[in-house]
Design a protein around this motif. Structure first.
Motif, PDB file in Angstrom:
ATOM      1  N   CYS A   1      -2.832  11.103 -30.092  1.00 51.10           N
ATOM      2  CA  CYS A   1      -1.833  10.041 -30.163  1.00 51.10           C
ATOM      3  C   CYS A   1      -0.968  10.026 -28.902  1.00 51.10           C
ATOM      4  CB  CYS A   1      -0.976  10.266 -31.402  1.00 51.10           C
ATOM      5  SG  CYS A   1       0.224   8.981 -31.705  1.00 51.10           S
ATOM      6  N   LEU A   2      -0.524  11.193 -28.466  1.00 46.26           N
ATOM      7  CA  LEU A   2       0.288  11.289 -27.255  1.00 46.26           C
ATOM      8  C   LEU A   2      -0.469  10.783 -26.035  1.00 46.26           C
ATOM      9  CD1 LEU A   2       1.779  14.811 -27.950  1.00 46.26           C
ATOM     10  CD2 LEU A   2       3.153  12.748 -27.592  1.00 46.26           C
ATOM     11  N   LYS A   3      -1.729  11.107 -25.926  1.00 46.32           N
ATOM     12  CA  LYS A   3      -2.517  10.733 -24.753  1.00 46.32           C
ATOM     13  C   LYS A   3      -2.970   9.275 -24.754  1.00 46.32           C
ATOM     14  CE  LYS A   3      -2.704  14.335 -22.184  1.00 46.32           C
ATOM     15  NZ  LYS A   3      -2.121  14.252 -20.856  1.00 46.32           N
ATOM     16  N   ASN A   4      -3.248   8.723 -25.939  1.00 51.89           N
ATOM     17  CA  ASN A   4      -3.881   7.401 -25.995  1.00 51.89           C
ATOM     18  C   ASN A   4      -3.028   6.278 -26.561  1.00 51.89           C
ATOM     19  OD1 ASN A   4      -6.339   8.455 -24.979  1.00 51.89           O
ATOM     20  ND2 ASN A   4      -6.801   9.238 -27.012  1.00 51.89           N
ATOM     21  N   GLN A   5      -1.952   6.594 -27.274  1.00 50.55           N
ATOM     22  CA  GLN A   5      -1.203   5.536 -27.953  1.00 50.55           C
ATOM     23  C   GLN A   5       0.308   5.591 -27.726  1.00 50.55           C
ATOM     24  OE1 GLN A   5      -2.635   6.561 -31.876  1.00 50.55           O
ATOM     25  NE2 GLN A   5      -4.158   4.926 -31.804  1.00 50.55           N
ATOM     26  N   TRP A   6       0.763   6.562 -26.984  1.00 50.27           N
ATOM     27  CA  TRP A   6       2.204   6.768 -26.835  1.00 50.27           C
ATOM     28  C   TRP A   6       2.828   5.676 -25.991  1.00 50.27           C
ATOM     29  CZ3 TRP A   6       3.802   9.720 -30.380  1.00 50.27           C
ATOM     30  CH2 TRP A   6       5.083  10.259 -30.368  1.00 50.27           C
TER      31      TRP A   6
ATOM     32  N   ALA B   1       5.616  18.314 -25.796  1.00 50.46           N
ATOM     33  CA  ALA B   1       4.779  18.099 -26.982  1.00 50.46           C
ATOM     34  C   ALA B   1       3.299  18.171 -26.618  1.00 50.46           C
ATOM     35  CB  ALA B   1       5.107  16.752 -27.625  1.00 50.46           C
ATOM     36  N   THR B   2       2.929  17.572 -25.497  1.00 50.83           N
ATOM     37  CA  THR B   2       1.534  17.614 -25.050  1.00 50.83           C
ATOM     38  C   THR B   2       1.101  19.054 -24.800  1.00 50.83           C
ATOM     39  OG1 THR B   2       1.759  15.415 -24.073  1.00 50.83           O
ATOM     40  CG2 THR B   2      -0.057  16.760 -23.297  1.00 50.83           C
ATOM     41  N   ARG B   3       1.916  19.801 -24.093  1.00 53.80           N
ATOM     42  CA  ARG B   3       1.595  21.194 -23.784  1.00 53.80           C
ATOM     43  C   ARG B   3       1.523  22.047 -25.050  1.00 53.80           C
ATOM     44  NH1 ARG B   3       5.837  22.415 -21.117  1.00 53.80           N
ATOM     45  NH2 ARG B   3       6.819  23.697 -22.685  1.00 53.80           N
ATOM     46  N   MET B   4       2.467  21.872 -25.947  1.00 55.78           N
ATOM     47  CA  MET B   4       2.511  22.700 -27.147  1.00 55.78           C
ATOM     48  C   MET B   4       1.365  22.369 -28.115  1.00 55.78           C
ATOM     49  SD  MET B   4       6.560  23.263 -27.711  1.00 55.78           S
ATOM     50  CE  MET B   4       6.443  24.790 -28.611  1.00 55.78           C
ATOM     51  N   CYS B   5       0.965  21.121 -28.177  1.00 59.36           N
ATOM     52  CA  CYS B   5      -0.190  20.763 -29.014  1.00 59.36           C
ATOM     53  C   CYS B   5      -1.458  21.399 -28.442  1.00 59.36           C
ATOM     54  CB  CYS B   5      -0.342  19.250 -29.121  1.00 59.36           C
ATOM     55  SG  CYS B   5       0.904  18.491 -30.189  1.00 59.36           S
TER      56      CYS B   5
ATOM     57  N   ARG C   1       4.259  20.910 -34.026  1.00 59.03           N
ATOM     58  CA  ARG C   1       4.782  19.822 -34.854  1.00 59.03           C
ATOM     59  C   ARG C   1       6.231  19.517 -34.482  1.00 59.03           C
ATOM     60  NH1 ARG C   1       7.892  18.826 -39.169  1.00 59.03           N
ATOM     61  NH2 ARG C   1       7.245  17.158 -40.580  1.00 59.03           N
ATOM     62  N   GLN C   2       7.016  20.576 -34.321  1.00 60.14           N
ATOM     63  CA  GLN C   2       8.418  20.400 -33.957  1.00 60.14           C
ATOM     64  C   GLN C   2       8.540  19.656 -32.619  1.00 60.14           C
ATOM     65  OE1 GLN C   2      10.531  24.090 -33.398  1.00 60.14           O
ATOM     66  NE2 GLN C   2      12.516  23.101 -33.461  1.00 60.14           N
ATOM     67  N   ALA C   3       7.745  20.036 -31.649  1.00 61.41           N
ATOM     68  CA  ALA C   3       7.776  19.367 -30.346  1.00 61.41           C
ATOM     69  C   ALA C   3       7.327  17.914 -30.471  1.00 61.41           C
ATOM     70  CB  ALA C   3       6.882  20.117 -29.356  1.00 61.41           C
ATOM     71  N   PHE C   4       6.332  17.657 -31.314  1.00 56.64           N
ATOM     72  CA  PHE C   4       5.858  16.289 -31.523  1.00 56.64           C
ATOM     73  C   PHE C   4       6.943  15.432 -32.173  1.00 56.64           C
ATOM     74  CE2 PHE C   4       3.604  13.041 -34.038  1.00 56.64           C
ATOM     75  CZ  PHE C   4       2.955  12.384 -33.003  1.00 56.64           C
ATOM     76  N   VAL C   5       7.637  15.984 -33.157  1.00 57.31           N
ATOM     77  CA  VAL C   5       8.727  15.253 -33.815  1.00 57.31           C
ATOM     78  C   VAL C   5       9.821  14.908 -32.809  1.00 57.31           C
ATOM     79  CG1 VAL C   5      10.622  15.490 -35.496  1.00 57.31           C
ATOM     80  CG2 VAL C   5       8.285  16.102 -36.146  1.00 57.31           C
ATOM     81  N   LEU C   6      10.186  15.850 -31.965  1.00 55.21           N
ATOM     82  CA  LEU C   6      11.222  15.592 -30.956  1.00 55.21           C
ATOM     83  C   LEU C   6      10.778  14.520 -29.963  1.00 55.21           C
ATOM     84  CD1 LEU C   6      12.496  19.212 -30.307  1.00 55.21           C
ATOM     85  CD2 LEU C   6      13.671  17.374 -31.539  1.00 55.21           C
ATOM     86  N   ALA C   7       9.511  14.549 -29.567  1.00 48.79           N
ATOM     87  CA  ALA C   7       8.986  13.522 -28.661  1.00 48.79           C
ATOM     88  C   ALA C   7       8.991  12.155 -29.349  1.00 48.79           C
ATOM     89  CB  ALA C   7       7.578  13.884 -28.203  1.00 48.79           C
ATOM     90  N   ALA C   8       8.650  12.132 -30.631  1.00 48.26           N
ATOM     91  CA  ALA C   8       8.644  10.875 -31.381  1.00 48.26           C
ATOM     92  C   ALA C   8      10.058  10.319 -31.531  1.00 48.26           C
ATOM     93  CB  ALA C   8       7.995  11.088 -32.743  1.00 48.26           C
ATOM     94  N   GLN C   9      11.028  11.200 -31.763  1.00 47.39           N
ATOM     95  CA  GLN C   9      12.421  10.758 -31.835  1.00 47.39           C
ATOM     96  C   GLN C   9      12.844  10.143 -30.504  1.00 47.39           C
ATOM     97  OE1 GLN C   9      14.281  14.446 -33.031  1.00 47.39           O
ATOM     98  NE2 GLN C   9      14.580  13.720 -35.120  1.00 47.39           N
ATOM     99  N   ARG C  10      12.528  10.830 -29.418  1.00 49.61           N
ATOM    100  CA  ARG C  10      12.910  10.370 -28.079  1.00 49.61           C
ATOM    101  C   ARG C  10      12.274   9.024 -27.742  1.00 49.61           C
ATOM    102  NH1 ARG C  10      16.786  10.497 -24.413  1.00 49.61           N
ATOM    103  NH2 ARG C  10      16.237  11.671 -22.589  1.00 49.61           N
ATOM    104  N   ALA C  11      11.015   8.847 -28.158  1.00 49.73           N
ATOM    105  CA  ALA C  11      10.297   7.607 -27.870  1.00 49.73           C
ATOM    106  C   ALA C  11      10.667   6.484 -28.838  1.00 49.73           C
ATOM    107  CB  ALA C  11       8.788   7.860 -27.919  1.00 49.73           C
ATOM    108  N   GLY C  12      11.426   6.798 -29.881  1.00 48.62           N
ATOM    109  CA  GLY C  12      11.840   5.787 -30.846  1.00 48.62           C
ATOM    110  C   GLY C  12      10.734   5.356 -31.795  1.00 48.62           C
ATOM    111  N   VAL C  13       9.760   6.229 -32.038  1.00 42.92           N
ATOM    112  CA  VAL C  13       8.641   5.864 -32.910  1.00 42.92           C
ATOM    113  C   VAL C  13       8.647   6.632 -34.232  1.00 42.92           C
ATOM    114  CG1 VAL C  13       7.189   5.156 -30.968  1.00 42.92           C
ATOM    115  CG2 VAL C  13       7.023   7.502 -31.838  1.00 42.92           C
ATOM    116  N   LEU C  14       9.564   7.566 -34.406  1.00 44.25           N
ATOM    117  CA  LEU C  14       9.601   8.378 -35.614  1.00 44.25           C
ATOM    118  C   LEU C  14      10.097   7.551 -36.790  1.00 44.25           C
ATOM    119  CD1 LEU C  14       9.239  11.280 -36.721  1.00 44.25           C
ATOM    120  CD2 LEU C  14      11.672  11.609 -36.276  1.00 44.25           C
ATOM    121  N   ILE C  15       9.400   7.663 -37.913  1.00 43.95           N
ATOM    122  CA  ILE C  15       9.813   7.003 -39.155  1.00 43.95           C
ATOM    123  C   ILE C  15      10.343   8.086 -40.086  1.00 43.95           C
ATOM    124  CG2 ILE C  15       9.028   5.680 -41.167  1.00 43.95           C
ATOM    125  CD1 ILE C  15       8.881   4.076 -38.576  1.00 43.95           C
ATOM    126  N   GLY C  16      11.490   7.858 -40.647  1.00 38.36           N
ATOM    127  CA  GLY C  16      12.066   8.845 -41.553  1.00 38.36           C
ATOM    128  C   GLY C  16      12.740   9.959 -40.791  1.00 38.36           C
TER     129      GLY C  16
END
Length: 85
Positions: free
Chosen positions: A31-36, A47-51, A65-80
């Motif tokens: 998702c980070l590489k192809n849809q972010w 997040a990319t490195r930690m995954c 997961r924690q790094a992915f959530v933080l990246a999603a928050q920063r990008a404004g794509v996190l739901i919930g």
């Protein structure tokens, strides 16, 4: 490289692509590489490195997961508001 499941999935919204439930380090990396929406910034790179590290067995999936959530928050794509376990 074996996929590493998250303890609980992360729900994100990718605009025209719709909602996506990300359940593992492999799905998060794909998702980070192809849809972010913005492939820059400290959170994205971390997040990319930690995954990748989780997939190699060097990092627990919970940290990826924690790094992915933080990246999603920063990008404004996190739901919930998932926990950052």
């Amino acid at each position: 490289m074996n996929d590493k499941s998250f303890s609980s999935p992360v729900l994100i919204s990718l605009g025209a692509m719709g909602l996506r439930l990300v359940s593992s380090a492999w799905e998060a990396l794909e998702c980070l590489k192809n849809q972010w929406p913005q492939q820059d910034g400290v959170e994205y790179r971390r997040a990319t490195r930690m995954c990748r590290d989780a997939l190699e067995g060097w990092m627990p999936p919970a940290k990826a997961r924690q790094a992915f959530v933080l990246a999603a928050q920063r990008a404004g794509v996190l739901i919930g508001n998932p926990t950052l376990k």
